[in-house]
Scaffold this motif. Structure first.
Motif, PDB file in Angstrom:
ATOM      1  N   LEU A  45       8.405  -7.643  -9.121  1.00  0.00           N
ATOM      2  CA  LEU A  45       7.407  -7.622  -8.058  1.00  0.00           C
ATOM      3  C   LEU A  45       6.034  -7.405  -8.660  1.00  0.00           C
ATOM      4  N   ASP A  46       5.095  -8.295  -8.353  1.00  0.00           N
ATOM      5  CA  ASP A  46       3.720  -8.057  -8.766  1.00  0.00           C
ATOM      6  C   ASP A  46       3.015  -7.303  -7.632  1.00  0.00           C
ATOM      7  N   LEU A  47       1.775  -6.918  -7.870  1.00  0.00           N
ATOM      8  CA  LEU A  47       1.068  -6.100  -6.885  1.00  0.00           C
ATOM      9  C   LEU A  47       0.911  -6.828  -5.553  1.00  0.00           C
ATOM     10  N   ALA A  48       0.651  -8.115  -5.594  1.00  0.00           N
ATOM     11  CA  ALA A  48       0.491  -8.873  -4.348  1.00  0.00           C
ATOM     12  C   ALA A  48       1.787  -8.872  -3.535  1.00  0.00           C
ATOM     13  N   GLU A  49       2.918  -9.068  -4.188  1.00  0.00           N
ATOM     14  CA  GLU A  49       4.207  -9.044  -3.493  1.00  0.00           C
ATOM     15  C   GLU A  49       4.480  -7.654  -2.936  1.00  0.00           C
ATOM     16  N   TRP A  50       4.167  -6.642  -3.737  1.00  0.00           N
ATOM     17  CA  TRP A  50       4.355  -5.247  -3.330  1.00  0.00           C
ATOM     18  C   TRP A  50       3.568  -4.958  -2.054  1.00  0.00           C
ATOM     19  N   LYS A  51       2.285  -5.337  -2.063  1.00  0.00           N
ATOM     20  CA  LYS A  51       1.430  -5.086  -0.897  1.00  0.00           C
ATOM     21  C   LYS A  51       1.864  -5.923   0.300  1.00  0.00           C
ATOM     22  N   ALA A  52       2.284  -7.152   0.056  1.00  0.00           N
ATOM     23  CA  ALA A  52       2.746  -8.012   1.146  1.00  0.00           C
ATOM     24  C   ALA A  52       3.983  -7.429   1.828  1.00  0.00           C
ATOM     25  N   ARG A  55       3.703  -2.097   1.121  1.00  0.00           N
ATOM     26  CA  ARG A  55       3.683  -0.924   0.244  1.00  0.00           C
ATOM     27  C   ARG A  55       2.272  -0.670  -0.272  1.00  0.00           C
ATOM     28  N   ARG A  56       2.012   0.592  -0.612  1.00  0.00           N
ATOM     29  CA  ARG A  56       0.686   0.973  -1.109  1.00  0.00           C
ATOM     30  C   ARG A  56       0.602   0.841  -2.623  1.00  0.00           C
ATOM     31  N   GLU A  57      -0.599   0.549  -3.092  1.00  0.00           N
ATOM     32  CA  GLU A  57      -0.829   0.342  -4.520  1.00  0.00           C
ATOM     33  C   GLU A  57      -0.470   1.577  -5.342  1.00  0.00           C
ATOM     34  N   ARG A  58      -0.659   2.739  -4.779  1.00  0.00           N
ATOM     35  CA  ARG A  58      -0.353   3.977  -5.502  1.00  0.00           C
ATOM     36  C   ARG A  58       1.109   4.026  -5.953  1.00  0.00           C
ATOM     37  N   GLY A  59       2.009   3.635  -5.076  1.00  0.00           N
ATOM     38  CA  GLY A  59       3.426   3.616  -5.429  1.00  0.00           C
ATOM     39  C   GLY A  59       3.713   2.613  -6.532  1.00  0.00           C
ATOM     40  N   PHE A  60       3.075   1.447  -6.445  1.00  0.00           N
ATOM     41  CA  PHE A  60       3.245   0.424  -7.475  1.00  0.00           C
ATOM     42  C   PHE A  60       2.822   0.968  -8.833  1.00  0.00           C
ATOM     43  N   THR A  61       1.669   1.605  -8.862  1.00  0.00           N
ATOM     44  CA  THR A  61       1.126   2.158 -10.110  1.00  0.00           C
ATOM     45  C   THR A  61       2.061   3.200 -10.698  1.00  0.00           C
ATOM     46  N   ALA A  65       6.195   1.474 -14.953  1.00  0.00           N
ATOM     47  CA  ALA A  65       6.238   2.390 -16.101  1.00  0.00           C
ATOM     48  C   ALA A  65       5.553   1.835 -17.342  1.00  0.00           C
ATOM     49  N   ASN A  66       5.713   0.557 -17.626  1.00  0.00           N
ATOM     50  CA  ASN A  66       5.116   0.000 -18.842  1.00  0.00           C
ATOM     51  C   ASN A  66       3.736  -0.610 -18.593  1.00  0.00           C
ATOM     52  N   LYS A  67       3.247  -0.483 -17.376  1.00  0.00           N
ATOM     53  CA  LYS A  67       1.897  -0.915 -16.988  1.00  0.00           C
ATOM     54  C   LYS A  67       1.635  -2.387 -17.297  1.00  0.00           C
ATOM     55  N   ASP A  68       2.647  -3.229 -17.062  1.00  0.00           N
ATOM     56  CA  ASP A  68       2.477  -4.656 -17.305  1.00  0.00           C
ATOM     57  C   ASP A  68       2.111  -5.431 -16.042  1.00  0.00           C
TER      58      ASP A  68
END
Length: 85
Positions: A45-52, A55-61, A65-68
């Motif tokens: 899941l990339d950030l756009a998929e996560w938000k779509a 979900r909030r960006e904070r959880g994604f961050t 874990a490897n910050k990719d």
């Protein structure tokens, strides 16, 4: 609390999650739910998929874990183990 709920919801969508290992129907449902959120079908899941997915960006961050810039099923499982239970 919201992070735990997010992890539980997304964790339930992980293919082959340990909690579903003995229930093939639950594993299929989990895989289908993850694939539905993974709109570009790259297995993460990339950030756009996560938000779509609402979900909030904070959880994604926190989970990436490897910050990719992608959250993999493995990272979700690790986050569930750390925060979700």
């Amino acid at each position: 609390m919201k992070l735990k709920l997010t992890l539980l919801i997304l964790g339930a969508s992980l293919p082959f999650a340990a909690a579903h290992a003995q229930d093939p129907a639950a594993a299929d449902k989990a895989r289908d739910a993850f694939m539905k959120v993974d709109t570009n079908s790259d297995g993460a899941l990339d950030l756009a998929e996560w938000k779509a997915a609402g979900r909030r960006e904070r959880g994604f961050t926190m989970i990436d874990a490897n910050k990719d810039g992608k959250v993999t099923p493995e990272e979700l499982r690790a986050a569930m183990a750390k925060y979700g239970k």
